[in-house]
Design a protein around this motif. Sequence first.
Motif, PDB file in Angstrom:
ATOM      1  N   SER A  20       0.845  -1.193   0.000  1.00 38.52           N
ATOM      2  CA  SER A  20       0.000   0.000   0.000  1.00 38.52           C
ATOM      3  C   SER A  20       0.878   1.239   0.000  1.00 38.52           C
ATOM      4  O   SER A  20       2.033   1.200   0.438  1.00 38.52           O
ATOM      5  CB  SER A  20      -0.937   0.002   1.214  1.00 38.52           C
ATOM      6  OG  SER A  20      -0.189  -0.008   2.391  1.00 38.52           O
ATOM      7  N   VAL A  21       0.297   2.305  -0.514  1.00 28.78           N
ATOM      8  CA  VAL A  21       1.013   3.582  -0.543  1.00 28.78           C
ATOM      9  C   VAL A  21       0.162   4.606   0.171  1.00 28.78           C
ATOM     10  O   VAL A  21      -1.024   4.757  -0.123  1.00 28.78           O
ATOM     11  CB  VAL A  21       1.274   4.038  -1.999  1.00 28.78           C
ATOM     12  CG1 VAL A  21       1.926   5.412  -2.021  1.00 28.78           C
ATOM     13  CG2 VAL A  21       2.156   3.035  -2.722  1.00 28.78           C
ATOM     14  N   THR A  27       4.205   0.663   1.978  1.00 34.68           N
ATOM     15  CA  THR A  27       4.252  -0.361   3.026  1.00 34.68           C
ATOM     16  C   THR A  27       4.045  -1.744   2.409  1.00 34.68           C
ATOM     17  O   THR A  27       3.141  -1.941   1.598  1.00 34.68           O
ATOM     18  CB  THR A  27       3.166  -0.083   4.090  1.00 34.68           C
ATOM     19  OG1 THR A  27       3.402   1.210   4.649  1.00 34.68           O
ATOM     20  CG2 THR A  27       3.207  -1.119   5.207  1.00 34.68           C
ATOM     21  N   ILE A  28       4.900  -2.676   2.809  1.00 35.21           N
ATOM     22  CA  ILE A  28       4.803  -4.073   2.368  1.00 35.21           C
ATOM     23  C   ILE A  28       4.475  -4.913   3.603  1.00 35.21           C
ATOM     24  O   ILE A  28       5.215  -4.874   4.585  1.00 35.21           O
ATOM     25  CB  ILE A  28       6.143  -4.541   1.750  1.00 35.21           C
ATOM     26  CG1 ILE A  28       6.497  -3.718   0.513  1.00 35.21           C
ATOM     27  CG2 ILE A  28       6.102  -6.036   1.426  1.00 35.21           C
ATOM     28  CD1 ILE A  28       7.880  -4.000  -0.075  1.00 35.21           C
ATOM     29  N   SER A  62      10.134   6.508   1.459  1.00 34.05           N
ATOM     30  CA  SER A  62      10.628   5.478   2.382  1.00 34.05           C
ATOM     31  C   SER A  62       9.703   4.278   2.287  1.00 34.05           C
ATOM     32  O   SER A  62       8.582   4.365   1.785  1.00 34.05           O
ATOM     33  CB  SER A  62      10.686   6.002   3.823  1.00 34.05           C
ATOM     34  OG  SER A  62       9.392   6.266   4.309  1.00 34.05           O
ATOM     35  N   VAL A  63      10.215   3.124   2.768  1.00 34.36           N
ATOM     36  CA  VAL A  63       9.449   1.873   2.706  1.00 34.36           C
ATOM     37  C   VAL A  63       9.415   1.239   4.092  1.00 34.36           C
ATOM     38  O   VAL A  63      10.436   1.203   4.799  1.00 34.36           O
ATOM     39  CB  VAL A  63      10.088   0.888   1.693  1.00 34.36           C
ATOM     40  CG1 VAL A  63       9.441  -0.489   1.772  1.00 34.36           C
ATOM     41  CG2 VAL A  63       9.971   1.439   0.274  1.00 34.36           C
ATOM     42  N   LEU A  64       8.226   0.765   4.460  1.00 36.49           N
ATOM     43  CA  LEU A  64       8.033   0.076   5.745  1.00 36.49           C
ATOM     44  C   LEU A  64       7.668  -1.376   5.446  1.00 36.49           C
ATOM     45  O   LEU A  64       6.821  -1.641   4.585  1.00 36.49           O
ATOM     46  CB  LEU A  64       6.882   0.767   6.498  1.00 36.49           C
ATOM     47  CG  LEU A  64       6.346   0.086   7.756  1.00 36.49           C
ATOM     48  CD1 LEU A  64       7.406   0.030   8.848  1.00 36.49           C
ATOM     49  CD2 LEU A  64       5.108   0.832   8.270  1.00 36.49           C
ATOM     50  N   ALA A 203       7.770   1.944  14.086  1.00 33.97           N
ATOM     51  CA  ALA A 203       8.442   1.808  12.787  1.00 33.97           C
ATOM     52  C   ALA A 203       7.813   2.762  11.768  1.00 33.97           C
ATOM     53  O   ALA A 203       8.526   3.409  10.982  1.00 33.97           O
ATOM     54  CB  ALA A 203       8.362   0.362  12.305  1.00 33.97           C
ATOM     55  N   ALA A 204       6.482   2.866  11.783  1.00 37.83           N
ATOM     56  CA  ALA A 204       5.799   3.777  10.852  1.00 37.83           C
ATOM     57  C   ALA A 204       6.225   5.221  11.132  1.00 37.83           C
ATOM     58  O   ALA A 204       6.381   6.023  10.196  1.00 37.83           O
ATOM     59  CB  ALA A 204       4.285   3.620  10.973  1.00 37.83           C
TER      60      ALA A 204
END
Length: 270
Positions: A20-21, A27-28, A62-64, A203-204
């Motif tokens: 999702s974005v 986010t994965i 960034s990626v979570l 983390a988010a």
Amino acid sequence: MVSMTNTALDQTEQADIRVSVSGPVLTIVLTRPDKRNALTQAMYAAMTAGLEQAAADPGIRSVLIHGEGSVFCSGNDIADFSKANSDSSAATENEATRFINTIATFEKPLVAAVQGLSTGIGLTMLLHCDVVVVTADAKIGAPFVPLGLCPEAGSSAILPARIGYQKAYAVFALGQRLSGDEAVACGLALEVQPDLQACVTAAAGYADALALLPAESLRATKALMRPKGSLDAQITAESQVFAKLLSGPEAAEAFSAFREKRKPDFSKIS
Ligand code: COA
């Protein structure tokens, strides 16, 4: 400049992976809790696609990565490993290799939230994340030798450099696991949170904060902290040894033992 096109939540779910974005953060989520988020070939492919989407979109900063259920990731799916054990072409060219190469060269900030057990690729992918938040009940390991395998994803170089040779060897060979506090103490994680919700929230928060920082400066800093040359060679060397071991008798015995819920017996394999 942050793209305004993706401020609404844009979500896809395939192969037990949800991507999702929301604004500048992609986010994965691993959504296979019944199998403890063990990664199948299709899941690796979906995670790689998520990272490629994040790399290609200048609006994503960034990626979570996190997982649903009691366990972040129980490693590669052992049924898939068994298939590769009897088909050596599957062992050398596969989606896991593509995922490893993609995460190891990913230039934007990667943040992970890790609860409960995290093993095998569930540990080695964390070595390529820039901020790792763990729960107090985390148990992080990579028992490659007990599975008849060897370290992957550059972990044979990165883990000893990060936590010291003795500890890394004990993780790979003796199957020792690090608790949440130990992971922080030895530099595998930044902080511990009491439970999954707090862990993902923290983390988010890091992913959001990183998304606001200057992107070029972040990219340059990560590139300087993670020089690529020797790591590429290490990953290639590991892949070759891993593929050979994956199709060998020790791995076959380890996978049969897992399937049959018994201890492996390596004593008759020389
Ligand atoms: N590959 C495939 N299936 C897996 C798996 C894996 N890596 N890890 C767990 N599963 C499956 C189990 O087979 C079980 O399936 P079933 O319900 O159809 O029998 C289900 O997930 C739940 O696992 P279970 O062992 O009952 O859960 P648990 O909470 O008691 O234990 C683990 C969780 C992760 C500690 C345990 O499953 C485990 O040790 N898994 C193997 C980890 C591993 O060695 N991974 C490879 C690293 S390279």
